[in-house]
Scaffold this motif. Structure first.
Motif, PDB file in Angstrom:
ATOM      1  N   GLY A  83       0.801  -1.211   0.000  1.00  0.00           N
ATOM      2  CA  GLY A  83       0.000   0.000   0.000  1.00  0.00           C
ATOM      3  C   GLY A  83       0.832   1.259   0.000  1.00  0.00           C
ATOM      4  O   GLY A  83       0.324   2.340   0.333  1.00  0.00           O
ATOM      5  N   GLY A  84       2.113   1.160  -0.364  1.00  0.00           N
ATOM      6  CA  GLY A  84       2.998   2.314  -0.364  1.00  0.00           C
ATOM      7  C   GLY A  84       3.457   2.690  -1.752  1.00  0.00           C
ATOM      8  O   GLY A  84       2.924   2.224  -2.765  1.00  0.00           O
ATOM      9  N   THR A  85       4.446   3.551  -1.813  1.00  0.00           N
ATOM     10  CA  THR A  85       5.000   4.031  -3.084  1.00  0.00           C
ATOM     11  C   THR A  85       6.513   4.093  -2.987  1.00  0.00           C
ATOM     12  O   THR A  85       7.080   4.105  -1.884  1.00  0.00           O
ATOM     13  CB  THR A  85       4.465   5.435  -3.433  1.00  0.00           C
ATOM     14  N   ILE A  86       7.157   4.135  -4.155  1.00  0.00           N
ATOM     15  CA  ILE A  86       8.593   4.335  -4.222  1.00  0.00           C
ATOM     16  C   ILE A  86       8.856   5.321  -5.358  1.00  0.00           C
ATOM     17  O   ILE A  86       8.305   5.172  -6.455  1.00  0.00           O
ATOM     18  CB  ILE A  86       9.343   3.007  -4.439  1.00  0.00           C
ATOM     19  N   THR A 115      18.082  10.474  -4.678  1.00  0.00           N
ATOM     20  CA  THR A 115      17.353   9.962  -3.515  1.00  0.00           C
ATOM     21  C   THR A 115      16.235   9.045  -3.973  1.00  0.00           C
ATOM     22  O   THR A 115      15.411   9.432  -4.814  1.00  0.00           O
ATOM     23  CB  THR A 115      16.755  11.110  -2.684  1.00  0.00           C
ATOM     24  N   PHE A 116      16.219   7.827  -3.422  1.00  0.00           N
ATOM     25  CA  PHE A 116      15.099   6.899  -3.584  1.00  0.00           C
ATOM     26  C   PHE A 116      14.293   6.936  -2.285  1.00  0.00           C
ATOM     27  O   PHE A 116      14.859   6.729  -1.201  1.00  0.00           O
ATOM     28  CB  PHE A 116      15.593   5.477  -3.858  1.00  0.00           C
ATOM     29  N   THR A 117      12.974   7.169  -2.401  1.00  0.00           N
ATOM     30  CA  THR A 117      12.126   7.329  -1.225  1.00  0.00           C
ATOM     31  C   THR A 117      11.027   6.279  -1.244  1.00  0.00           C
ATOM     32  O   THR A 117      10.283   6.163  -2.235  1.00  0.00           O
ATOM     33  CB  THR A 117      11.496   8.731  -1.182  1.00  0.00           C
ATOM     34  N   VAL A 118      10.918   5.519  -0.165  1.00  0.00           N
ATOM     35  CA  VAL A 118       9.873   4.516   0.002  1.00  0.00           C
ATOM     36  C   VAL A 118       8.928   4.997   1.098  1.00  0.00           C
ATOM     37  O   VAL A 118       9.367   5.285   2.219  1.00  0.00           O
ATOM     38  CB  VAL A 118      10.461   3.137   0.366  1.00  0.00           C
TER      39      VAL A 118
END
Length: 521
Positions: free
Chosen positions: A468-471, A481-484
């Motif tokens: 249920g999240g995003t990356i 920057t990679f953001t989870v």
């Protein structure tokens, strides 16, 4: 006799004849003109009836006025005065002298009625008052009959031809004006409808051109659109044109997506074939080498060669297994399977993955930035560990030694955020849009150092979305920057209170940071 070329085939026996449907323009014109013609006809009939009543009333009033001006005399001809009565005036009287009658002709002369005319006229009158009679040789008359107690009677009359003529002229004028008006109305309606339906014809022409385009395969681009002049949302037809353009935009995007998927599938087949061919060739070669060595006999050299070959076979088998498991994981994640949810401490998970990355990449500088309290989410611990590990492996693989990689874990409202930042050269613009697409590789050489199958980031995105999240990724030279983002909720209400306190992991985090600094130095 053969059927004429181009003629429509005859309908089958028993089949209902095909009815020809009118066009929208024809139906609108027939409906409007028919309704207007009906209304004008009703108005003409009503006007004629009303005018006829008015003319009849005026005629009766003239009869009364003309009769009152008459003076006595032995016969009707003596009573009439040609200079005072209008043309066509009729007078019949019955007295002691007998029955006599006369009228004023068109030359304003008094003419006596014949006995036959008098008999026919009297025969049509059966009671006193107003009546309409037919006089032989004179035409239709409106008469008023008056009788007296002494047996005397008088009849005065005027021809109804004036009333009939007036009504006929009015009806003729109305018919001509109505016919001309309907012709002008038809022309005006045809022009208005043609102009109004021009956008609809443009929509139909656009749809027809699109329908003729081959779309079954290949790179298809739909460039046909309804002109902007015919897509005014304030009109109904404009709304149809705008809706068709929107539909064509969606179809065009779908066809482009289909083409991209086909290209990805072809690339997948090529990549999978290459990735599987190499270990299969190695396994086959080492298997044949071991078989030949065994056939030569059991010697120390043969045993050493066989052992080395089996080790290579095992390595290549593991490589194949990893690729197949990655593909299987993606397929199961697409189906909503594979995850086992529980309470996951992202802080501890970050500490573990950074420690592993520090060992795998001693040439990089590894830093950890976490909050004082653990960040707990509901998720699959093994898969979330795989997400962070893939991001760190990606940073290690595609940045030079000496690059600083920072992993941070914190809360942002109702979300738990894991960020992997590096100060490397950044992401190539050519692949930035397809970064999380399967089999997208920055280095297409498939070198063991920098290449690969291109599944790492796509697996990370699939796992994040399954939670249920995003990356997301933001990159420019020196700042990537990679953001989870994951929903920050535990598996059960008691999980948050039973999570170990942050100080238990802080020393390890500090140790990892220190070790990374020392290794970089």
């Amino acid at each position: 006799m053969t059927e004429a070329a181009g003629a429509d085939p005859a309908p089958a026996a028993g089949a209902a004849p095909r009815r020809t449907r009118w066009s929208l323009q024809s139906r609108l014109m027939v409906t409007v003109i028919g309704m207007v013609a009906l209304i004008l006809t009703l108005v003409a009939v009503a006007t004629s009836a009303l005018l006829g009543n008015i003319l009849d009333t005026n005629l009766n009033a003239r009869l009364v006025s003309a009769g009152s001006s008459l003076r006595g005399g032995p016969t009707a001809a003596d009573v009439l005065d040609a200079g005072r009565q209008p043309q066509g005036f009729l007078f019949v009287m019955q007295n002691s002298e007998g029955l006599s009658g006369a009228y004023v002709d068109s030359a304003e002369a008094v003419v006596t009625l014949s006995e036959d005319q008098l008999e026919e006229l009297v025969a049509q009158i059966d009671h006193p008052g107003t009546a309409t009679v037919e006089v032989d040789g004179l035409g239709r008359y409106r008469v008023i009959v008056d009788t007296s107690p002494g047996g005397n009677a008088a009849l005065v009359g005027l021809p109804t031809s004036e009333v009939s003529s007036t009504l006929g002229q009015i009806l003729t004028t109305v018919a001509l004006v109505t016919t001309g008006g309907l012709l002008l109305l038809g022309i005006a309606i045809a022009l208005v409808i043609r102009a109004s339906l021009r956008p609809l014809r443009s929509v139909a022409d656009t749809a027809t051109r699109v329908a003729r385009m081959p779309m079954a395969e290949g790179d298809v681009t739909i460039s046909e659109r309804v002109p902007d002049a015919y897509t005014d949302d304030r009109t109904e037809i404009g709304q149809v044109g705008s809706a068709l353009n929107t539909l064509l935009d969606h179809v065009d995007e779908s066809l482009s997506a289909r083409q991209r998927n086909e290209e990805l599938m072809r690339r997948f087949v090529a990549d999978a074939s290459h990735e599987l061919r190499t270990p299969l060739a190695s396994i086959r070669g080492y298997s044949e080498l071991s078989l030949r060595a065994l056939q030569r006999g059991a010697t120390p050299e043969v045993a050493e060669t066989t052992e080395s070959a089996l080790e290579r076979i095992q390595t290549q088998s593991l490589r194949m297994t990893t690729l197949v498991e990655d593909l299987l994981l993606l397929a199961r994640l697409d189906e909503g399977q594979e995850l086992v949810f529980g309470s996951v401490d992202l802080t501890a998970l970050a500490v573990e993955t950074v420690a592993d990355a520090q060992v795998a990449g001693p040439g990089h500088r590894w830093h950890l930035d976490v909050e004082d309290h653990p960040v707990v989410v509901a998720g699959d611990a093994a898969r979330l560990h795989q997400v962070v590990a893939n991001l760190l492996a990606n940073a290690r693989t595609h940045t030079p030694e000496g690059t600083t990689v920072t992993v941070s874990v914190h809360r942002d409202g109702h979300d738990a955020v894991i960020a992997v930042h590096d100060d490397g050269p950044g992401i190539d613009e050519a692949i930035k849009d397809d970064l999380f697409v399967r089999f997208t590789r920055a280095d297409r050489s498939r070198a063991r150092k920098t290449g690969g199958t291109g599944l790492g980031l796509s697996i990370a995105r699939a796992i994040a979305e399954a939670h249920g999240g995003t990356i997301t990724a933001e990159s420019e030279p020196g700042d990537t920057t990679f953001t989870v983002r994951l929903p920050a909720r535990p598996a059960d209400p008691a999980a948050a209170t039973s999570t170990p306190e942050a100080p238990a992991v802080e020393p390890e985090a500090e140790a990892v940071d220190t070790a990374a600094d020392e290794s970089a130095q």
